[in-house]
Design an enzyme around this catalytic site. Structure first.
Site, PDB file in Angstrom:
ATOM      1  N   HIS A  32      -4.800  -7.735  -0.097  1.00  0.00           N
ATOM      2  CA  HIS A  32      -4.074  -6.480   0.058  1.00  0.00           C
ATOM      3  C   HIS A  32      -3.270  -6.434   1.355  1.00  0.00           C
ATOM      4  CE1 HIS A  32      -3.392  -2.245  -0.917  1.00  0.00           C
ATOM      5  NE2 HIS A  32      -3.663  -1.949   0.334  1.00  0.00           N
TER       6      HIS A  32
ATOM      7  N   TYR B  46      -2.865  11.521   2.681  1.00  0.00           N
ATOM      8  CA  TYR B  46      -3.351  11.446   1.300  1.00  0.00           C
ATOM      9  C   TYR B  46      -3.375  12.847   0.684  1.00  0.00           C
ATOM     10  CZ  TYR B  46      -4.949   6.562   1.129  1.00  0.00           C
ATOM     11  OH  TYR B  46      -5.011   5.193   1.080  1.00  0.00           O
TER      12      TYR B  46
ATOM     13  N   ASP C  27       0.854  -1.191   0.000  1.00  0.00           N
ATOM     14  CA  ASP C  27       0.000   0.000   0.000  1.00  0.00           C
ATOM     15  C   ASP C  27       0.897   1.250   0.000  1.00  0.00           C
ATOM     16  OD1 ASP C  27      -3.076   0.737   0.495  1.00  0.00           O
ATOM     17  OD2 ASP C  27      -1.881   2.080   1.732  1.00  0.00           O
TER      18      ASP C  27
END
Length: 384
Positions: A362, A311, A181
Site C-alpha cells: 500500500h 474521514y 490511498d
C-alpha cells in the site's frame, strides 16, 4: 505588507523542549496487558510495541531526519483560510513535466522521500533525462505541517480545490498528478476539476466505489478474485479504524494527542496490515527510521485528530465516490494487497495504463520506490 496568498519559505525547526517531552512521555508509558499467543490478530502486541517505543526513545534521532527534510525546498501558503505546507523540488532538466504527489492516511510527505531524486533527476539515477519531473508534494490540510485544520468542511473535494489553486499559484498550467490511498481520490479529482490542465493521473492503492456484480465474479482473473476476497476480509477485520475516524474522530484524538505510544500503535498497525505480505514486521517492509519519521509528523504537529477528521468530513459529504467518470488518461499501479479491480476502476476512470506487481504494498513509494518510479515514468512518456 504580506498577502495571505503569498508563498513563504518554510524550515522545520522543532523546539528541543518538545522532543524532551516526547522522550519523557515514552519513558512513562503505562503499558496495557495482552493475551499470550495471539500475535497481531487483535492489534499491535505489547512486546513488539515496547521494543519499537524503546528504539524511538533511545536510538531514533529526529534531528537527523529534520535536517534531511530541510534539504528539500519547503513552503507554506494560505488557501481557502487554511495553511498549506508543501515541498517544491524543481528538476535540473528545463523541460521537466510538473507533477503533484499526494499522500494518504496514515502517510505524509515522508512517503515520497525515496522517489524525489529519481523523479526529478533521472540523469543521476540511471534514467532518461526526458523522464524528469518538477515535483510538488503537499501535506494534506489537517495533516503534518498543513494542520491542524481551522474549521470544519475539509473533505477530499475541498482539498482537491485547494491543490488545484496551489498548482495555479506556482504557475503550472499543465501538469500530472499521482497519489495513493486518499491521494488516489484527490489526484483523479484534480483531473475532473481541471481536465484542460491535468495531462494524466497515476494512482496506486485505488479501489472503485462500485461493487462487482455477483454474476461477473466468475469473469474475473484469479488475482482479481483474490482481491475481492481480501476486500471482504478488510471490511470485517480491518475497517474498524475507518469507522472510528468516520464517526468519532474527536474522541480518538484525545487518546492519540496525549499518548505517543497510542499514536505509534494507531499508525504502525496499518504498516503491518497494508505492507507487502511477504514482510513479517513493518520494518521488514519500510525502513524503521522512515516509519518513525512519518509518525513524528503526526505527533509533532498535533494532527491525530484533524487527520482523522478528514474521514468524517469526506464520508458525511459523500465525497468518497466519483462525481463523474474522469476523461483524463489514467494509469493504475496495483501492488500486493491492493484491491483494484479493473472493470470497476474503469467505470470512474479512463484507464490507459494498468500494471500489476508482485512485491511492495500500500505504501508503494516507501516499499518499492523503484517499481513506482518506473511505472510513473512509463505512464507519462506519451503524455508529455
Amino acid at each position: 505588507m504580506e498577502n495571505n496568498s503569498d508563498i513563504r519559505p518554510f524550515t522545520i525547526d522543532i523546539p528541543q523542549p518538545e522532543l524532551d517531552d516526547l522522550r519523557e512521555r515514552l519513558a512513562r508509558t503505562r503499558w496495557a496487558a495482552d493475551l499470550p499467543d495471539v500475535g497481531w490478530s487483535r492489534g499491535v502486541p505489547v512486546s513488539y510495541l515496547k521494543g519499537l517505543a524503546d528504539y524511538w526513545r533511545d536510538r531514533y534521532d529526529w534531528r537527523v531526519h529534520e535536517r534531511e527534510l530541510n534539504t528539500y525546498p519547503q513552503f507554506t501558503t494560505e488557501i481557502d483560510g487554511q495553511n498549506v505546507h508543501f515541498l517544491h523540488v524543481r528538476s535540473p532538466e528545463p523541460d521537466a513535466l510538473p507533477l503533484i504527489l499526494i499522500h494518504g492516511w496514515p502517510g505524509s510527505i515522508v512517503e515520497f522521500l525515496n522517489v524525489i531524486g529519481p523523479l526529478t533527476d533521472p540523469r543521476s539515477h540511471g534514467g532518461n533525462p526526458r523522464d524528469a519531473f518538477h515535483l510538488v508534494i503537499p501535506s494534506i490540510p489537517g495533516s503534518g505541517f498543513s494542520g491542524p485544520t481551522r474549521e470544519a468542511g475539509w473533505d477530499t473535494n475541498r482539498v482537491t480545490r485547494a491543490f488545484a489553486e496551489l498548482m495555479n499559484r506556482l504557475g503550472y498550467d499543465r501538469y500530472g498528478a499521482q497519489g495513493g490511498d486518499t491521494g488516489a481520490v484527490i489526484a483523479p479529482g484534480l483531473g475532473r476539476l481541471n481536465p484542460d490542465k491535468v495531462v494524466g493521473v497515476h494512482v496506486n492503492g485505488v479501489s472503485a466505489f462500485t461493487e462487482v456484480d455477483a454474476a461477473e465474479v466468475g469473469d474475473l482473473t484469479e488475482a482479481e478474485q483474490a482481491r475481492l476476497e481480501h476486500l471482504a476480509h478488510f471490511k470485517v477485520e480491518q475497517s474498524g479504524y475507518a469507522m472510528i475516524q468516520i464517526s468519532r474522530p474527536q474522541t480518538l484524538a484525545h487518546a492519540l494527542h496525549d499518548s505517543p505510544v497510542g499514536q505509534l500503535a494507531w499508525i504502525v498497525e496499518k504498516f503491518k496490515e497494508w505492507t507487502d505480505p511477504a514482510a513479517e514486521l513493518p520494518e521488514d517492509a519500510v525502513d524503521r527510521d522512515l516509519l518513525l519519521t512519518n509518525v513524528m509528523l503526526y505527533w509533532l504537529t498535533g494532527t491525530a485528530g484533524s487527520s482523522a477528521n478528514s474521514y468524517y468530513e469526506t464520508a458525511h459529504a459523500g465525497a468518497w465516490g466519483a462525481s463523474a467518470r474522469s476523461r483524463v488518461p489514467t494509469g493504475v499501479a496495483v501492488f500486493p494487497l491492493d484491491m483494484s479491480i479493473r472493470r470497476t476502476v474503469e467505470l470512474e476512470h479512463t484507464v490507459v495504463h494498468w500494471s500489476e506487481f508482485d512485491r511492495g504494498g500500500h505504501f508503494a513509494a516507501m516499499e518499492a520506490p523503484d517499481l513506482l518510479v518506473g511505472d510513473v515514468r512509463e505512464f507519462f512518456t506519451t503524455l508529455r
